[in-house]
Design an enzyme around this catalytic site. Structure first.
Site, PDB file in Angstrom:
ATOM      1  N   TYR A 306       0.787  -1.216   0.000  1.00 23.58           N
ATOM      2  CA  TYR A 306       0.000   0.000   0.000  1.00 23.58           C
ATOM      3  C   TYR A 306       0.827   1.277   0.000  1.00 23.58           C
ATOM      4  O   TYR A 306       0.480   2.252   0.667  1.00 23.58           O
ATOM      5  CB  TYR A 306      -1.093   0.035   1.067  1.00 23.58           C
ATOM      6  CG  TYR A 306      -0.863  -0.660   2.392  1.00 23.58           C
ATOM      7  CD1 TYR A 306      -1.815  -1.554   2.861  1.00 23.58           C
ATOM      8  CD2 TYR A 306       0.253  -0.403   3.170  1.00 23.58           C
ATOM      9  CE1 TYR A 306      -1.665  -2.171   4.086  1.00 23.58           C
ATOM     10  CE2 TYR A 306       0.414  -1.024   4.388  1.00 23.58           C
ATOM     11  CZ  TYR A 306      -0.549  -1.898   4.843  1.00 23.58           C
ATOM     12  OH  TYR A 306      -0.394  -2.514   6.061  1.00 23.58           O
ATOM     13  N   CYS A 332      12.161 -13.015  -6.234  1.00 26.81           N
ATOM     14  CA  CYS A 332      11.900 -13.137  -7.661  1.00 26.81           C
ATOM     15  C   CYS A 332      10.512 -12.638  -7.997  1.00 26.81           C
ATOM     16  O   CYS A 332       9.577 -13.408  -8.242  1.00 26.81           O
ATOM     17  CB  CYS A 332      12.092 -14.572  -8.130  1.00 26.81           C
ATOM     18  SG  CYS A 332      13.743 -14.783  -8.760  1.00 26.81           S
TER      19      CYS A 332
END
Ligand SMILES: *Cc1c(COP(=O)(O)O)cnc(C)c1O
Length: 407
Positions: A306, A332
């Protein structure tokens, strides 16, 4: 104000416990709690720590010892709070789309309950009628909070029963002669503007007269802390002043004055927390120099989830010239903590600290990429204590069930 942990202390802890590492400075939690208590002295407000911010059992115990109550978001948090020694009468379970069976369990554990849907209210009324007091979580249809992802009171939010459905609420309450003791709203997180709380109070006071057994107005959490240098936090004294004068404008007609409840999470624990990482790789490219630390959104997801801002410092080279970097993780997937951040010159092996990491830091961590969750350390009265071990390889396999047929 207490002194924050010095960089030398953080480096020493990183050396001792390794990285990535969460560190919590308990005196800061106490200071924040006392600031709230002092500001609301006259109104005699009660504070329930929103434990989802950080549930380490030692932190829960510490917060119990300084005198706060606790607010829970799941039945397991309720059980953790009981385990930490909170009395059932100091535990509030504010539900959000939960199964009725959890509400029944909460009833059995004798904790305080806020219900957030008409269907669960109906079930509760049917089962318990007037026998067990309950609070109602309402959605006031006001927009508040740092950004839309952390706003919970607006007219498209899933949280609470929309206040425009009050006639349906009243019908259920009347049908089962329910004992409604609290009205609850929680409009969002990082609410800087005290008037948002006043607005919430005004909305609630339009309907309080429908509830003759009402004792508490629960205004939720969401107090903002400063995350950037120079940024404002919620002005707690101003908030206390405005809230108490809003209450004074609306004397409760049905008898004794209403008590105010709050549920601060971030405000109590955010600034007490530090997240320490180490630089694995420094990668210079034409446009950007990347600082890759030994962590990622598996350990601190707030920036990616957020757009939270964490102050970041290179504590290993405080005198180094300031340069611009992108601070990224080793996961990753794209996991950028910060773009275009000015840090003292970074070298591989340097320790990088993220501030304001006490709330929703460790708590939202995962084992993504099959990496270990970090250790947690608590600094209390000048002493450090390991309060959670770093994961080990067995933790990754713990609940897995290897099938003999595919050996
Ligand atoms: C998350 C939550 C809080 C705490 O919010 P903060 O922004 O951390 O203060 C309080 N009440 C409820 C019901 C919550 O879900």
């Amino acid at each position: 104000m207490i002194n924050p942990l010095a960089p030398e202390t953080l480096i020493q802890l990183a050396d001792q416990y390794g990285t990535p590492l969460y560190i919590y400075h308990t005196e800061k939690i106490k200071e924040q709690y006392q600031r709230l208590k002092t500001a609301f002295e006259k109104t005699d407000a009660v504070f329930f720590y929103a434990s989802k911010a950080l549930t380490n059992i030692n932190i829960l115990r510490y917060i119990k010892n300084i005198g706060a109550n606790v607010d829970c978001s799941s039945i397991n948090e309720v059980k953790l709070a009981l385990h930490a020694g909170f009395p059932a009468s100091g535990i509030l379970y504010t539900s959000n789309g939960i199964a009725f069976s959890e509400i029944e369990e909460a009833r059995q554990l004798a904790v305080i309950i806020n219900i957030d849907s008409l269907s669960n209210l109906e079930k509760f009324g049917e089962k318990f009628g007037h026998d067990y007091p309950v609070g109602i979580r309402l959605r006031p249809n006001i927009l508040a909070g740092g950004n839309l992802k952390i706003s919970t009171g607006h007219d498209k939010s899933k949280f609470g029963i929309p206040v425009d459905q009050i006639s349906m609420v009243l019908a259920v309450v009347k049908k089962h002669n329910m004992l409604i003791r609290a009205l609850h709203i929680h409009t969002g997180s990082e609410i800087e503007d005290a008037d948002v709380f006043v607005k919430g109070i005004e909305i609630l006071f339009e309907i309080t007269h429908h509830f003759p057994d009402l004792e508490f107005i629960d205004l939720g959490g969401g107090f903002k802390v400063a995350s950037k240098p120079g940024e404002k936090e919620t002005d707690i004294s101003l908030l206390a002043e405005k809230v108490s004068s809003a209450f004074a404008r609306h004397p409760y007609k049905n008898g004794k004055p209403l008590k105010i409840w709050f549920e601060p999470g971030k405000f109590l624990v955010s600034e007490a927390g530090f997240f320490l990482t180490r630089v694995n790789v420094l990668k210079k490219t034409r446009a950007v120099t990347f600082v890759s630390v030994d962590s990622g959104f598996n350990h601190l997801i707030r920036p990616m989830f957020y757009d939270a801002y964490h102050q970041i410092e290179n504590i290993s080279n405080p005198g180094g010239p300031l340069k611009n970097y992108a601070v990224v993780g080793n996961i990753c997937e794209t996991d950028t903590f910060a773009w275009d951040r000015s840090l003292n010159e970074v070298r591989e092996g340097d320790y990088i600290v993220f501030r304001n990491a006490g709330a929703y830091g460790f708590e939202m961590s995962s084992n993504f990429n099959s990496r270990f969750k970090p250790a947690e350390v608590m600094v209390m009265e000048g002493k450090t204590h390991l309060i959670r071990k770093r994961d080990v390889f067995d933790d990754l396999l713990r609940n897995q069930m290897p099938l003999p047929l595919i050996l």
